[in-house]
Design a protein around this motif. Structure first.
Motif, PDB file in Angstrom:
ATOM      1  N   GLN A 202       0.823  -1.198   0.000  1.00  0.00           N
ATOM      2  CA  GLN A 202       0.000   0.000   0.000  1.00  0.00           C
ATOM      3  C   GLN A 202       0.864   1.257   0.000  1.00  0.00           C
ATOM      4  OE1 GLN A 202      -2.388  -0.537   3.491  1.00  0.00           O
ATOM      5  NE2 GLN A 202      -3.886  -1.873   2.483  1.00  0.00           N
ATOM      6  N   VAL A 203       1.896   1.256   0.856  1.00  0.00           N
ATOM      7  CA  VAL A 203       2.797   2.405   0.928  1.00  0.00           C
ATOM      8  C   VAL A 203       3.506   2.602  -0.413  1.00  0.00           C
ATOM      9  CG1 VAL A 203       4.916   3.291   1.982  1.00  0.00           C
ATOM     10  CG2 VAL A 203       3.137   2.265   3.423  1.00  0.00           C
ATOM     11  N   LEU A 204       3.999   1.506  -1.002  1.00  0.00           N
ATOM     12  CA  LEU A 204       4.704   1.595  -2.287  1.00  0.00           C
ATOM     13  C   LEU A 204       3.789   2.131  -3.379  1.00  0.00           C
ATOM     14  CD1 LEU A 204       7.198   1.125  -3.991  1.00  0.00           C
ATOM     15  CD2 LEU A 204       6.524  -1.266  -4.247  1.00  0.00           C
ATOM     16  N   GLN A 205       2.516   1.763  -3.339  1.00  0.00           N
ATOM     17  CA  GLN A 205       1.559   2.265  -4.323  1.00  0.00           C
ATOM     18  C   GLN A 205       1.493   3.792  -4.301  1.00  0.00           C
ATOM     19  OE1 GLN A 205      -2.451   0.873  -3.685  1.00  0.00           O
ATOM     20  NE2 GLN A 205      -3.348   2.463  -4.976  1.00  0.00           N
ATOM     21  N   TRP A 206       1.484   4.368  -3.096  1.00  0.00           N
ATOM     22  CA  TRP A 206       1.407   5.830  -2.988  1.00  0.00           C
ATOM     23  C   TRP A 206       2.752   6.487  -3.237  1.00  0.00           C
ATOM     24  CZ3 TRP A 206      -3.123   7.558  -3.666  1.00  0.00           C
ATOM     25  CH2 TRP A 206      -4.246   6.851  -3.209  1.00  0.00           C
ATOM     26  N   VAL A 207       3.853   5.782  -2.927  1.00  0.00           N
ATOM     27  CA  VAL A 207       5.184   6.297  -3.263  1.00  0.00           C
ATOM     28  C   VAL A 207       5.298   6.473  -4.773  1.00  0.00           C
ATOM     29  CG1 VAL A 207       7.645   5.689  -3.367  1.00  0.00           C
ATOM     30  CG2 VAL A 207       6.382   5.423  -1.227  1.00  0.00           C
ATOM     31  N   ARG A 208       4.760   5.507  -5.523  1.00  0.00           N
ATOM     32  CA  ARG A 208       4.785   5.587  -6.982  1.00  0.00           C
ATOM     33  C   ARG A 208       4.081   6.844  -7.489  1.00  0.00           C
ATOM     34  NH1 ARG A 208       2.549  -0.409  -8.409  1.00  0.00           N
ATOM     35  NH2 ARG A 208       4.273  -1.630  -7.567  1.00  0.00           N
ATOM     36  N   GLN A 209       3.073   7.271  -6.747  1.00  0.00           N
ATOM     37  CA  GLN A 209       2.309   8.437  -7.167  1.00  0.00           C
ATOM     38  C   GLN A 209       2.896   9.746  -6.650  1.00  0.00           C
ATOM     39  OE1 GLN A 209      -1.966   8.051  -6.811  1.00  0.00           O
ATOM     40  NE2 GLN A 209      -1.857   5.811  -6.922  1.00  0.00           N
ATOM     41  N   GLY A 210       4.094   9.647  -6.045  1.00  0.00           N
ATOM     42  CA  GLY A 210       4.810  10.851  -5.633  1.00  0.00           C
ATOM     43  C   GLY A 210       4.347  11.444  -4.313  1.00  0.00           C
ATOM     44  N   LYS A 211       3.621  10.663  -3.513  1.00  0.00           N
ATOM     45  CA  LYS A 211       3.133  11.177  -2.238  1.00  0.00           C
ATOM     46  C   LYS A 211       4.262  11.224  -1.212  1.00  0.00           C
ATOM     47  CE  LYS A 211      -1.197  11.385  -3.593  1.00  0.00           C
ATOM     48  NZ  LYS A 211      -1.880  12.692  -3.801  1.00  0.00           N
ATOM     49  N   THR A 212       4.218  12.237  -0.335  1.00  0.00           N
ATOM     50  CA  THR A 212       5.194  12.345   0.747  1.00  0.00           C
ATOM     51  C   THR A 212       4.799  11.416   1.892  1.00  0.00           C
ATOM     52  OG1 THR A 212       3.991  14.111   1.872  1.00  0.00           O
ATOM     53  CG2 THR A 212       5.573  14.761   0.150  1.00  0.00           C
ATOM     54  N   ASN A 213       5.712  11.230   2.835  1.00  0.00           N
ATOM     55  CA  ASN A 213       5.398  10.393   3.999  1.00  0.00           C
ATOM     56  C   ASN A 213       4.194  10.935   4.752  1.00  0.00           C
ATOM     57  OD1 ASN A 213       7.548   8.815   3.328  1.00  0.00           O
ATOM     58  ND2 ASN A 213       8.858   9.453   5.012  1.00  0.00           N
ATOM     59  N   HIS A 214       4.115  12.263   4.872  1.00  0.00           N
ATOM     60  CA  HIS A 214       2.998  12.881   5.572  1.00  0.00           C
ATOM     61  C   HIS A 214       1.680  12.603   4.849  1.00  0.00           C
ATOM     62  CE1 HIS A 214       0.927  15.736   8.165  1.00  0.00           C
ATOM     63  NE2 HIS A 214       0.398  16.298   7.079  1.00  0.00           N
ATOM     64  N   GLU A 215       1.698  12.744   3.518  1.00  0.00           N
ATOM     65  CA  GLU A 215       0.482  12.511   2.737  1.00  0.00           C
ATOM     66  C   GLU A 215       0.058  11.046   2.796  1.00  0.00           C
ATOM     67  OE1 GLU A 215       1.005  15.974  -0.706  1.00  0.00           O
ATOM     68  OE2 GLU A 215       1.988  14.025  -0.945  1.00  0.00           O
ATOM     69  N   PRO A 224       3.516   9.649  10.032  1.00  0.00           N
ATOM     70  CA  PRO A 224       4.601   9.779   9.059  1.00  0.00           C
ATOM     71  C   PRO A 224       5.825   8.943   9.437  1.00  0.00           C
ATOM     72  CG  PRO A 224       3.645  11.926   9.509  1.00  0.00           C
ATOM     73  CD  PRO A 224       3.036  10.969  10.506  1.00  0.00           C
ATOM     74  N   LEU A 225       6.078   8.799  10.751  1.00  0.00           N
ATOM     75  CA  LEU A 225       7.217   7.984  11.195  1.00  0.00           C
ATOM     76  C   LEU A 225       7.003   6.522  10.826  1.00  0.00           C
ATOM     77  CD1 LEU A 225       9.892   7.694  12.664  1.00  0.00           C
ATOM     78  CD2 LEU A 225       8.621   7.505  14.822  1.00  0.00           C
ATOM     79  N   THR A 226       5.771   6.039  10.979  1.00  0.00           N
ATOM     80  CA  THR A 226       5.468   4.658  10.596  1.00  0.00           C
ATOM     81  C   THR A 226       5.639   4.482   9.094  1.00  0.00           C
ATOM     82  OG1 THR A 226       3.900   4.428  12.422  1.00  0.00           O
ATOM     83  CG2 THR A 226       3.697   2.858  10.601  1.00  0.00           C
ATOM     84  N   VAL A 227       5.214   5.482   8.328  1.00  0.00           N
ATOM     85  CA  VAL A 227       5.402   5.432   6.869  1.00  0.00           C
ATOM     86  C   VAL A 227       6.887   5.369   6.544  1.00  0.00           C
ATOM     87  CG1 VAL A 227       5.061   6.643   4.682  1.00  0.00           C
ATOM     88  CG2 VAL A 227       3.262   6.683   6.428  1.00  0.00           C
ATOM     89  N   LYS A 228       7.680   6.198   7.225  1.00  0.00           N
ATOM     90  CA  LYS A 228       9.131   6.208   6.997  1.00  0.00           C
ATOM     91  C   LYS A 228       9.729   4.832   7.268  1.00  0.00           C
ATOM     92  CE  LYS A 228      13.420   8.419   8.571  1.00  0.00           C
ATOM     93  NZ  LYS A 228      14.011   9.413   9.498  1.00  0.00           N
TER      94      LYS A 228
END
Length: 273
Positions: A202-215, A224-228
């Protein structure tokens, strides 16, 4: 705080330097290079993106890598590191033709490369390398390395050259270790993609779309820390050094899976005939 004398380290800087020395010797893989340069090294040489090359300024068998906290698309990555007119080699040639000493450049300087920085939205940059990297005319020379740091804070620019000179040998050794352990090329290979957890996908899917950790945190209702932490695990599993490479590797993995599914269906169809 930095020391008042530009050629003197205060106690805090000495501690940061020693921590970086200890961390650099542990780097063996691409994701470890990323975690070091975008983690502990930031306390000593703050930056957003690091470009690095191993080989020589001639470009023959040059291996390059990008470590960045920002999402860098393929076109920008190519402009930074690929080809004779790449930013990496342009800066390396200027560095070699000058004194071969560490350099800092502002986009507003009267400098041949200042306009290129400006066009790329880069206000401040620094670079330095091992002497061997600039030895294009020598036939038998060991591999050198060259490093470019982009998007530097203004407050540290005056001391950046001095600090970069101190850490350069450790950057070089870390990059050598990565190349020795990763093979002849730093570009991610076609080895099977390691299994990612559902949350990591799920995280990788949004990384592909250029989303920041906060977004991404807001979308998935996590911090955001968990995303990081998820991003770092993804980088480690995919054996890549930045978010752009993770996104590209993930897309490639999806395409490979789709191809395998199509191939399997084709095989079933053929066996039924």
């Amino acid at each position: 705080m930095f020391a008042t004398d530009p050629l003197t380290l205060n106690q805090h800087e000495l501690e940061r330097l020693l921590i970086n020395f200890e961390t650099s010797v542990k780097v063996r893989r691409r994701h470890q290079l990323y975690l070091w340069t975008q983690g502990v090294l930031q306390s000593f040489l703050p930056h957003e993106t690091m470009l690095c090359g191993l080989g020589s300024i001639s470009g023959a068998n040059l291996r390059t890598e990008i470590c960045s906290r920002a999402v860098i698309d393929e076109a920008q990555a190519a402009s930074f590191c690929n080809g004779e007119q790449s930013l990496l080699l342009d800066m390396a040639r200027y560095w070699s033709d000058s004194s071969g000493a560490p350099m800092t450049i502002r986009s507003t300087d009267a400098h041949p490369l200042a306009r290129r920085l400006h066009l790329n939205g880069i206000e401040r940059a620094a670079c330095h390398g091992m002497p061997e990297f600039g030895a294009a005319s020598r036939k038998h020379v060991s591999a050198g390395s060259f490093f470019v740091f982009l998007h530097l804070p203004e407050t540290t620019l005056l001391r950046y050259k001095y600090l970069l000179d101190l850490i350069l040998p450790h950057l070089h050794v870390a990059l050598m270790h990565v190349c020795n352990n990763e093979g002849a090329d730093l570009i991610p290979d076609s080895t099977p993609e390691p299994a990612l957890s559902e949350r990591e996908r799920q995280v990788l899917q949004w990384v592909r779309q250029g989303k920041t950790n906060h977004e991404i945190g807001q979308i998935l209702s996590i911090s955001p820390l968990t995303v990081k932490n998820h991003v770092q695990k993804i980088l480690r599993k995919l054996n890549v050094s930045n978010r752009a490479q993770a996104a590209a590797r993930g897309v490639k993995g999806d395409a490979a899976k789709q191809s395998k599914r199509s191939s399997a269906l084709d095989d079933e169809a053929l066996s039924a005939q």
